[in-house]
Design a protein around this motif. Structure first.
Motif, PDB file in Angstrom:
ATOM      1  N   ARG A  60       0.810  -1.225   0.000  1.00  0.00           N
ATOM      2  CA  ARG A  60       0.000   0.000   0.000  1.00  0.00           C
ATOM      3  C   ARG A  60       0.846   1.279   0.000  1.00  0.00           C
ATOM      4  NH1 ARG A  60      -4.902  -0.221   4.226  1.00  0.00           N
ATOM      5  NH2 ARG A  60      -5.361   1.713   3.099  1.00  0.00           N
ATOM      6  N   THR A  63       0.883   2.530  -5.620  1.00  0.00           N
ATOM      7  CA  THR A  63      -0.205   1.871  -6.326  1.00  0.00           C
ATOM      8  C   THR A  63       0.340   0.671  -7.105  1.00  0.00           C
ATOM      9  OG1 THR A  63       0.059   3.417  -8.174  1.00  0.00           O
ATOM     10  CG2 THR A  63      -1.633   3.929  -6.524  1.00  0.00           C
ATOM     11  N   GLY A 161      -3.495  -0.421  -3.678  1.00  0.00           N
ATOM     12  CA  GLY A 161      -2.117  -0.558  -3.215  1.00  0.00           C
ATOM     13  C   GLY A 161      -1.800  -1.933  -2.673  1.00  0.00           C
TER      14      GLY A 161
END
Length: 236
Positions: A60, A63, A161
């Motif tokens: 995360r 992306t 993510g």
């Protein structure tokens, strides 16, 4: 129970398919479409799989698309040149990718399930594993004859993510939409990615068995074929 949100997987759920057959057919089409850029099919497909593996490990901080293209580019020695190629990949998903529809088996029950979800929950999410760009997700939705506008959120590699089977994938969606996981339902055909991972994040689940992907004992919880799912949603 009225859920805050109902999540649906796409491949093998709203869009029935044999995932292995679909993937093989789609990658063959893609390799042909970008061959003029100098990609050798086997090397390109190997690099794509390694890019997918990197997305699965994403935490995360970036992306998924950033992670994928970095790994893909490094493996093939493309450097920043890869960013000149991305529009060609996107063009494939807008056009030639539609040739892969023959490897799927759309059903009108998918539209019925989404309609019921909109009646039974405040928000509806397309929780498809975010390996693909949004243009490719929209293409597959068009095969299922479901408009993207019917979802409050669609995950793709540009806006996610992390990936299934990481429970954080579901947590990320809940955070974006200000949802309580305990008041959300995930519907999917993959026992590990869609069901156990969602359960680990605190969601309720329904395992769709028409295109079941599972190893060993099935997870606990409601499950059944598409007709059973429709009845389940009707009774919420």
């Amino acid at each position: 129970m009225k859920y805050q949100s109902i999540f649906f997987d796409l491949d093998g759920t709203l869009l029935p398919m044999d995932n292995d057959v679909f993937t093989k057919g789609y990658l063959t089409l893609l390799a042909g479409a970008v061959a003029h850029l100098g990609y050798e099919p086997k090397s390109m497909i190997d690099a794509m799989w390694k890019g997918v593996a990197a997305m699965v490990q994403n935490d995360r901080k970036r992306t998924n698309d950033q992670v994928f293209w970095e790994v893909f580019s490094n493996l093939l020695g493309l450097g920043r040149k890869v960013y000149e190629h991305i529009p060609y990949f996107d063009a494939f998903y807008s056009d030639g990718f539609h040739g892969a529809k023959i490897y799927t088996a759309p059903t009108p029950l998918a539209d019925r399930a989404v309609t019921l979800a909109r009646e039974k929950a405040d928000k509806v999410v397309l929780a498809t594993n975010p390996f693909f760009p949004r243009v490719a997700v929209d293409a597959r939705l068009s095969w299922a004859e479901i408009a993207p506008e019917r979802f409050d959120l669609i995950t793709s590699y540009e806006n996610a993510g992390c990936c299934k089977p990481n429970p954080a994938y579901y947590t990320e969606i809940c955070e974006k939409l200000d949802l309580d996981p305990a008041q959300c339902l995930m519907v999917g055909n993959n026992a590990e990615e869609d069901i156990r991972a969602a359960q680990a994040a605190g969601l309720s689940t329904f395992l769709l068995t028409d295109c079941l992907i599972a190893e060993g004992e099935l997870p606990e919880g409601p499950q059944g074929d598409f007709q059973t799912l429709i009845a389940y949603l009707e009774n919420l």
